[in-house]
Design a protein around this motif. Structure first.
Motif, PDB file in Angstrom:
ATOM      1  N   UNK A 110       0.836  -1.215   0.000  1.00 39.17           N
ATOM      2  CA  UNK A 110       0.000   0.000   0.000  1.00 39.17           C
ATOM      3  C   UNK A 110       0.861   1.252   0.000  1.00 39.17           C
ATOM      4  N   UNK A 111       1.975   1.202   0.690  1.00 38.99           N
ATOM      5  CA  UNK A 111       2.846   2.384   0.730  1.00 38.99           C
ATOM      6  C   UNK A 111       3.454   2.651  -0.648  1.00 38.99           C
TER       7      UNK A 111
ATOM      8  N   UNK B   9      15.187  -0.467  15.083  1.00 37.51           N
ATOM      9  CA  UNK B   9      14.642   0.313  13.971  1.00 37.51           C
ATOM     10  C   UNK B   9      15.579   0.350  12.776  1.00 37.51           C
ATOM     11  N   UNK B  10      16.838   0.668  13.010  1.00 35.01           N
ATOM     12  CA  UNK B  10      17.769   0.827  11.892  1.00 35.01           C
ATOM     13  C   UNK B  10      18.021  -0.496  11.182  1.00 35.01           C
ATOM     14  N   UNK B  11      17.988  -1.600  11.897  1.00 34.55           N
ATOM     15  CA  UNK B  11      18.176  -2.906  11.265  1.00 34.55           C
ATOM     16  C   UNK B  11      17.002  -3.238  10.346  1.00 34.55           C
ATOM     17  N   UNK B  12      15.799  -2.905  10.771  1.00 27.99           N
ATOM     18  CA  UNK B  12      14.620  -3.131   9.925  1.00 27.99           C
ATOM     19  C   UNK B  12      14.698  -2.246   8.684  1.00 27.99           C
ATOM     20  N   UNK B  13      15.046  -0.979   8.882  1.00 26.79           N
ATOM     21  CA  UNK B  13      15.164  -0.056   7.744  1.00 26.79           C
ATOM     22  C   UNK B  13      16.199  -0.569   6.746  1.00 26.79           C
TER      23      UNK B  13
ATOM     24  N   UNK C 271      15.099  -1.289   2.796  1.00 25.41           N
ATOM     25  CA  UNK C 271      15.529  -0.437   1.676  1.00 25.41           C
ATOM     26  C   UNK C 271      16.286  -1.222   0.609  1.00 25.41           C
ATOM     27  N   UNK C 272      16.546  -2.506   0.857  1.00 30.32           N
ATOM     28  CA  UNK C 272      17.130  -3.352  -0.177  1.00 30.32           C
ATOM     29  C   UNK C 272      16.099  -3.747  -1.237  1.00 30.32           C
ATOM     30  N   UNK C 273      14.803  -3.547  -0.919  1.00 32.98           N
ATOM     31  CA  UNK C 273      13.733  -3.881  -1.858  1.00 32.98           C
ATOM     32  C   UNK C 273      13.504  -2.682  -2.769  1.00 32.98           C
TER      33      UNK C 273
ATOM     34  N   UNK D 170       9.474   5.197   3.341  1.00 33.57           N
ATOM     35  CA  UNK D 170       8.553   4.065   3.343  1.00 33.57           C
ATOM     36  C   UNK D 170       8.842   3.147   4.528  1.00 33.57           C
ATOM     37  N   UNK D 171      10.123   2.884   4.768  1.00 32.03           N
ATOM     38  CA  UNK D 171      10.510   2.015   5.879  1.00 32.03           C
ATOM     39  C   UNK D 171      10.109   2.631   7.219  1.00 32.03           C
TER      40      UNK D 171
END
Length: 222
Positions: A62-63, A136-140, A144-146, A153-154
């Protein structure tokens, strides 16, 4: 991009998490103690609170649909996508393919992005089941590799899916406008200005951001 709006993932493909985030009331009290603007702003919205969404793939899809277009255009495209892919699973999106996704009103680039997202999820190249345990930064860094997933968005994902309490999305126009209007009498605001203002909000920057969004658009999108 759909600034200053909730990540609208309504429809059969997603479930809104209506429960109040566990930190919300404590954050409101602390922000009102520390920040004179928040002290005036927060009471205006009563019991309203951040509403999250519990499906990672749908939230991210959706984003992508909402990037760089108006809320109305994004909602129209999303409704068409849900007609084509009612469950909005990675497998269903991949089966639909580029031609059917493009027929929903998505650009060639967004179609590619959503198919790449679906491929990442189906092939388990992302670790969605572990995101709630990662910082947070690990999820981001993983997101952002996608293709098509920017830091903005992340960060929206951290806010609306993982309900992280201390996200400051400096690339979000709604946040910057909210700071400008509420703290600088409408004068232009730099990222440095925004960081300085937000230092007083830690560790509840998500909550302060949400109230600044509300100051511009009082009704959250459900």
């Amino acid at each position: 991009m759909v600034p200053a709006k909730e990540m609208n993932v309504g429809g059969a493909a997603a479930t809104a998490t209506a429960a109040v985030p566990p930190y919300w009331e404590e954050a409101k009290i602390e922000l009102m103690k520390r920040d004179r603007i928040m002290k005036k702003l927060i009471p205006q919205f009563g019991d309203l609170h951040l509403v999250g969404h519990d499906d990672p793939f749908t939230t991210l899809a959706r984003s992508i649909v909402g990037q760089q277009v108006s809320t109305k255009a994004a909602d129209t495209a999303w409704r068409k996508l849900l007609l084509a892919c009612p469950k909005c699973t990675p497998a269903q999106v991949l089966k639909a393919g580029a031609e059917q996704l493009a027929a929903c009103g998505l650009s060639k680039r967004k179609t590619e992005y959503i198919l790449d997202l679906a491929d990442h999820f189906k092939a388990r190249r992302v670790h969605a089941s572990q995101w709630d345990q990662m910082d947070d930064e690990a999820v981001i860094a993983e997101l952002v590799q996608i293709r098509g997933i920017t830091r903005w968005t992340a960060e929206m994902f951290l806010i609306f899916n993982l309900l992280r309490p201390n996200v400051l999305p400096l690339d979000d126009p709604g946040l910057i406008q909210g700071i400008s209007v509420n703290y600088f009498s409408g004068e232009p605001v730099s990222r440095s200005d925004a960081r300085e203002v937000s230092a007083n909000w830690e560790p509840w920057r998500t909550v302060a951001t949400w109230y600044l969004w509300r100051s511009l658009d009082p009704v959250p999108v459900e």
